[in-house]
Motif scaffolding. Structure first.
Motif, mmCIF file in Angstrom:
data_model
loop_
_atom_site.group_PDB
_atom_site.id
_atom_site.type_symbol
_atom_site.label_atom_id
_atom_site.label_comp_id
_atom_site.label_asym_id
_atom_site.label_seq_id
_atom_site.Cartn_x
_atom_site.Cartn_y
_atom_site.Cartn_z
ATOM 1 N N MET A 106 91.623 67.522 6.456
ATOM 2 C CA MET A 106 90.181 67.551 6.425
ATOM 3 C C MET A 106 89.605 66.677 7.540
ATOM 4 O O MET A 106 88.542 67.014 8.085
ATOM 5 N N LYS A 107 90.264 65.578 7.839
ATOM 6 C CA LYS A 107 89.781 64.692 8.900
ATOM 7 C C LYS A 107 89.826 65.393 10.256
ATOM 8 O O LYS A 107 88.945 65.186 11.098
ATOM 9 N N ALA B 214 86.658 66.102 12.729
ATOM 10 C CA ALA B 214 86.683 65.610 14.108
ATOM 11 C C ALA B 214 86.439 66.753 15.089
ATOM 12 O O ALA B 214 85.731 66.589 16.089
ATOM 13 N N ILE B 215 86.995 67.933 14.815
ATOM 14 C CA ILE B 215 86.797 69.092 15.695
ATOM 15 C C ILE B 215 85.331 69.506 15.690
ATOM 16 O O ILE B 215 84.739 69.779 16.739
ATOM 17 N N PHE B 216 84.723 69.566 14.495
ATOM 18 C CA PHE B 216 83.310 69.918 14.427
ATOM 19 C C PHE B 216 82.429 68.850 15.075
ATOM 20 O O PHE B 216 81.414 69.169 15.703
ATOM 21 N N ALA B 217 82.806 67.610 14.933
ATOM 22 C CA ALA B 217 82.018 66.532 15.547
ATOM 23 C C ALA B 217 82.077 66.630 17.069
ATOM 24 O O ALA B 217 81.057 66.499 17.759
#
Length: 60
Positions: A1-2, A6-9
């Motif tokens: 999930m992290k 991080a990818i979306f951020a």
């Protein structure tokens, strides 16, 4: 999930920076040219036919 977060951020940061408000201002520089003419001082006209008056003479 992290990793997904991080990818979306990172994708969100890239999207917001690429769609930034890029305003391009063209600056036009105006130059004013002032031409100064030289001041010419003319000598006063002299009347060569005039007779010099005697101011020290006494009237009789």
């Amino acid at each position: 999930m992290k990793k997904v977060f991080a990818i979306f951020a990172i994708a969100g940061l890239i999207a917001t920076t690429s769609c930034g408000n890029k305003t391009t201002e063209e600056t036009v520089e105006e130059t004013t040219v002032v031409e100064e003419t030289p001041v010419v001082e003319e000598a006063p006209a002299v009347d060569t036919a005039a007779v010099a008056a005697d101011t020290t003479a006494t009237a009789q």
